[in-house]
Enzyme design. Structure first.
Site, PDB file in Angstrom:
ATOM      1  N   CYS A 155       0.657  -1.197   0.118  1.00  0.00           N
ATOM      2  CA  CYS A 155      -0.015   0.004  -0.035  1.00  0.00           C
ATOM      3  C   CYS A 155       0.772   1.276   0.000  1.00  0.00           C
ATOM      4  CB  CYS A 155      -0.895   0.055   1.215  1.00  0.00           C
ATOM      5  SG  CYS A 155      -1.649  -1.581   1.441  1.00  0.00           S
ATOM      6  N   ARG A 212       4.367   0.441  -6.239  1.00  0.00           N
ATOM      7  CA  ARG A 212       4.463  -0.476  -5.073  1.00  0.00           C
ATOM      8  C   ARG A 212       3.435  -1.691  -5.170  1.00  0.00           C
ATOM      9  NH1 ARG A 212       6.233   2.522  -0.182  1.00  0.00           N
ATOM     10  NH2 ARG A 212       5.124   1.126   1.143  1.00  0.00           N
ATOM     11  N   TRP A 227      -3.269  -2.441  -1.336  1.00  0.00           N
ATOM     12  CA  TRP A 227      -3.042  -3.889  -1.815  1.00  0.00           C
ATOM     13  C   TRP A 227      -3.697  -4.904  -0.778  1.00  0.00           C
ATOM     14  CZ3 TRP A 227       0.610  -8.126  -0.721  1.00  0.00           C
ATOM     15  CH2 TRP A 227       1.080  -8.970  -1.569  1.00  0.00           C
ATOM     16  N   ASN A 271      -1.189   1.875   6.126  1.00  0.00           N
ATOM     17  CA  ASN A 271      -0.146   0.903   5.598  1.00  0.00           C
ATOM     18  C   ASN A 271      -0.040  -0.210   6.654  1.00  0.00           C
ATOM     19  OD1 ASN A 271      -0.356   2.122   3.463  1.00  0.00           O
ATOM     20  ND2 ASN A 271       1.802   2.583   3.257  1.00  0.00           N
ATOM     21  N   GLY A 272       0.275  -1.217   6.587  1.00  0.00           N
ATOM     22  CA  GLY A 272       0.740  -2.264   7.667  1.00  0.00           C
ATOM     23  C   GLY A 272      -0.456  -3.254   7.969  1.00  0.00           C
ATOM     24  N   GLU A 299      18.603 -15.768 -10.357  1.00  0.00           N
ATOM     25  CA  GLU A 299      17.807 -14.450 -10.602  1.00  0.00           C
ATOM     26  C   GLU A 299      17.507 -14.400 -11.910  1.00  0.00           C
ATOM     27  OE1 GLU A 299      17.032 -12.059  -8.909  1.00  0.00           O
ATOM     28  OE2 GLU A 299      17.079 -10.155 -10.542  1.00  0.00           O
ATOM     29  N   LYS A 316      13.340 -13.159 -12.590  1.00  0.00           N
ATOM     30  CA  LYS A 316      13.152 -12.234 -13.221  1.00  0.00           C
ATOM     31  C   LYS A 316      12.030 -12.700 -14.217  1.00  0.00           C
ATOM     32  CE  LYS A 316      14.121  -9.738 -11.690  1.00  0.00           C
ATOM     33  NZ  LYS A 316      14.425  -9.106 -10.658  1.00  0.00           N
ATOM     34  N   GLU A 318       8.419 -13.854 -12.893  1.00  0.00           N
ATOM     35  CA  GLU A 318       7.735 -12.910 -12.011  1.00  0.00           C
ATOM     36  C   GLU A 318       6.999 -11.949 -12.960  1.00  0.00           C
ATOM     37  OE1 GLU A 318       9.894 -10.161  -9.283  1.00  0.00           O
ATOM     38  OE2 GLU A 318      11.426 -10.012 -10.537  1.00  0.00           O
ATOM     39  N   HIS A 343      19.442 -35.730 -10.919  1.00  0.00           N
ATOM     40  CA  HIS A 343      18.866 -36.244  -9.687  1.00  0.00           C
ATOM     41  C   HIS A 343      17.297 -36.091  -9.694  1.00  0.00           C
ATOM     42  CE1 HIS A 343      22.861 -37.102  -8.158  1.00  0.00           C
ATOM     43  NE2 HIS A 343      23.154 -35.821  -8.545  1.00  0.00           N
ATOM     44  N   LYS A 394       6.112  -3.960  -4.857  1.00  0.00           N
ATOM     45  CA  LYS A 394       7.501  -3.343  -4.840  1.00  0.00           C
ATOM     46  C   LYS A 394       8.167  -3.759  -3.374  1.00  0.00           C
ATOM     47  CE  LYS A 394      11.366  -1.766  -6.537  1.00  0.00           C
ATOM     48  NZ  LYS A 394      11.962  -2.634  -7.478  1.00  0.00           N
TER      49      LYS A 394
END
Ligand code: F6R
Length: 608
Positions: A2, A27, A75, A101-102, A481, A485, A488, A504, A603
């Site tokens: 948020c 965000r 969010w 927020n939170g 990485e 990338k 996502e 394996h 974000k």
């Protein structure tokens, strides 16, 4: 996560709130809303979906005139993305508006209590309980009222609050969630994040945990949880305003990838002085550096992958054992921490809840904490013993690129610093490593200039189902990485595997034409990797290899080869990741996705 923005001053508030919220879109959010006080009443508009819908609904803010307001991008956590659940929330008589927020962890219990007192809730959120409690506990003294609520809520919060009975006064409070107050010329601001207000002011105060701010057009006062007035220090944000704009690119991610040469240069240069590696911020002698017996690294996502690169480079150059942990694991695994160890936390935002908590675990155990952080003044920089800044500027795209590149550059420097302090770096090696570091920015630029070739290749894979990334050693760190990338932002299934691990189990997933990206930049592992390429080829894979120039013989085995310039074996990650970032970008853009705002992602992950 948020976003919060608030304004009180001589200008119309709504356009400033909408503009500020647009700067926080990065965000991640799924609804947005604003509340504006017109001198008599608080008016609220909110909607699920993109911010544009709110801009249209309010006719660019004109339908909500007034000089004070608070805005929010939500969010969803508690309850779906609906109008009712969007912020701002308010009390039954609409005399108090709140953005938050939170997470209020004990909201169920508090909500039940407020319901017993006769408060009718409209939403499923944890936040609404704050609006009701501000009403219930209202003593007429706003700071006292807010403190009463702060004493009762558990969890994390950054709050923006307006009371109808207090025209021209906006309030903010925080605990474990970032919040800043901006001091402007025609008014003052609150924001969860710097980009929201950078256009209006660079002068900011960081509200600390359990503090309250009272903000008017021409005054800002701070109070502690005992209602005592306190002083806060004014900081100046150094970021360039342009760096928070798209600069002509379709997506921030492309702009940020293209900035990497400059970012790497800006991160390296302050630490390379007259042929030496300098880290003034460590405030530690070479003797004390030699006394460090173990390095722990804790981080999340891409920052964790940067930490894995850090492990290989530090262990290789400086022969100090390095343990890398996902911060969410570190904080709960009761790690064995030696007093001679140090914990390095890596974070772009400096606000990631798990990473912060990992840092607090180490701090409580008496272990020195260092942070590698991008966002100036963020909580991590204030809580860690030492902060090393990555000078990447604001990163807006949810998928990190330039901050990651800066983080691995810091690890190269730290590895050299440790190796030098331990006498493991000959003068000759030091000179040649520094020469290689200095060449990295232009080598990255060369790779970026070749982006059309990657675009053509990526276009063939927009409808792929599975993609595998394999590598050994430092190449494995890049495989991790590159895979993150791609998955996502393009929503393709991608997996990274240590190439030696294929046999394996994983190799059974390889089918005709499955794309396997083989990272082959480490000379001493070259032959081993060729064997792995042959293994997957013979099961039908289409192999794209990423290797250093000169290894043309790989073309006998791989179907498609991307060459990266030659550098020291420790620094190849900075080069090999570039074509793979571009690949992920072009697959996502080719599928028509909103590259900067991948679904379900935020974000800055400020909750656990
Ligand atoms: C991936 C990405 C995330 C972050 C992670 C940690 O592209 O950006 O995986 O790396 O959420 O965030 P920070 O670095 O802010 O702690």
């Amino acid at each position: 996560m948020c976003g919060i923005v608030g304004y009180v001053g001589s200008s119309e508030a709504a356009p400033i709130l909408l503009d500020g919220l647009s700067k926080l879109e990065y965000r991640g959010y799924d609804s947005a809303g604003i509340a504006v006080f017109d001198g008599e009443n608080i008016k609220i508009e909110k909607t699920p979906g993109r911010l544009n819908a709110l801009v249209e609904m309010t006719h660019d803010g004109k339908l909500l005139p007034g000089h004070m307001g608070i805005g929010h991008t939500r969010w969803a956590t508690h309850g779906k993305a609906t109008v009712e659940n969007a912020h701002p929330h308010y009390n039954p008589s609409m005399t108090i508006a709140v953005v938050h927020n939170g997470i209020i962890e004990n909201y169920m219990e508090l909500r039940a209590k407020m319901e017993r007192k006769g408060f009718a809730f409209r939403s499923e959120t944890d936040t609404e309980v704050v609006a009701m409690m501000l009403d219930y506990y209202n003593t007429g003294d706003p700071v006292e009222t807010i403190i009463k609520v702060m004493h009762r809520v558990e969890g994390s919060y950054a709050l923006g609050i307006m009371f109808k009975e207090l025209p021209g006064k906006m309030f903010a409070a925080r605990k474990n969630s970032p919040l800043i107050v901006g001091k402007g010329t025609d008014g003052n601001y609150i924001a969860s994040d710097v980009p929201a207000i950078l256009k209006y002011t660079r002068d900011v105060y960081y509200i600390k945990d359990e503090e309250i701010a009272e903000i008017t057009e021409d005054g800002i006062s701070f109070f502690n949880i005992d209602a005592e007035e306190i002083e806060e220090e004014l900081h100046t944000i150094e970021w360039d305003t342009n760096s928070a704009d798209k600069g002509g690119y379709e997506f921030y991610m492309m702009k940020e990838m293209m900035e990497q040469p400059e970012v790497i240069r800006n991160t390296l240069n302050p630490h390379i002085v007259k042929g030496d590696i300098v880290f003034d911020e460590l405030k530690i002698s070479d003797e004390d550096l030699r006394g460090i017996s173990r390095i722990h690294i804790a981080a999340c996502g891409s920052a964790y992958h940067a930490g894995i690169t850090g492990k290989y480079v530090i262990e290789g150059m400086a022969r100090i054992p390095v343990e890398v942990d996902l911060a969410s694991e570190f904080r709960y695994r009761n790690p064995i921490l030696d007093k001679n160890a140090v914990l390095i936390c890596v974070s772009q935002s400096g606000e990631t809840a798990d990473t912060l908590e990992a840092m607090r675990v180490a701090s409580r155990a008496g272990v020195p904490t260092w942070s590698i952080v991008n966002a100036q003044g963020s909580t991590m920089t204030r809580e860690s013993d030492v902060t090393i800044y990555t000078n990447a500027g604001p990163e807006i795209s949810v998928a990190t690129t330039k901050a990651y590149s800066a983080q691995i550059a810091v690890f190269y420097l730290l590895a050299m610093k440790f190796a030098d302090a331990k006498g493991l770096l000959s003068a000759e090696d030091k000179k040649s490593y520094i020469d290689d570091l200095k060449r990295l920015p232009e080598q990255v630029e060369m790779l970026l200039n070749n982006k059309e070739r990657i675009q053509k290749f990526a276009n063939r894979y927009v409808s792929a189902r599975d993609v595998f990334f394999i590598g050994r050693g430092l190449d494995y760190a890049i495989a991790l990485e590159a895979s993150l990338k791609l998955k996502e932002i393009s929503y393709l299934h991608a997996e990274a595997y240590a190439a030696g691990e294929l046999k394996h189990g994983t190799i059974s997933l390889i089918e005709n034409n499955t794309l396997v990206t083989a990272l082959v930049t480490q000379d001493e592992l070259y032959d081993k990797m060729i064997s792995n390429v042959v293994e997957v080829k013979s099961r039908g894979a289409f192999v794209m290899a990423v290797t250093s120039v000169g290894h043309t013989d790989i073309e006998e085995h791989a179907d498609y080869v991307l060459y990266v310039p030659e550098t020291n074996k420790y620094f190849t990650n900075s080069l090999a990741i570039i074509p793979l970032q571009l690949f992920a970008y072009y697959v996502s853009a080719g599928k028509g996705y909103d590259v900067d705002h991948p679904r379900n992602l935020a974000k800055s992950v400020t909750v656990e």
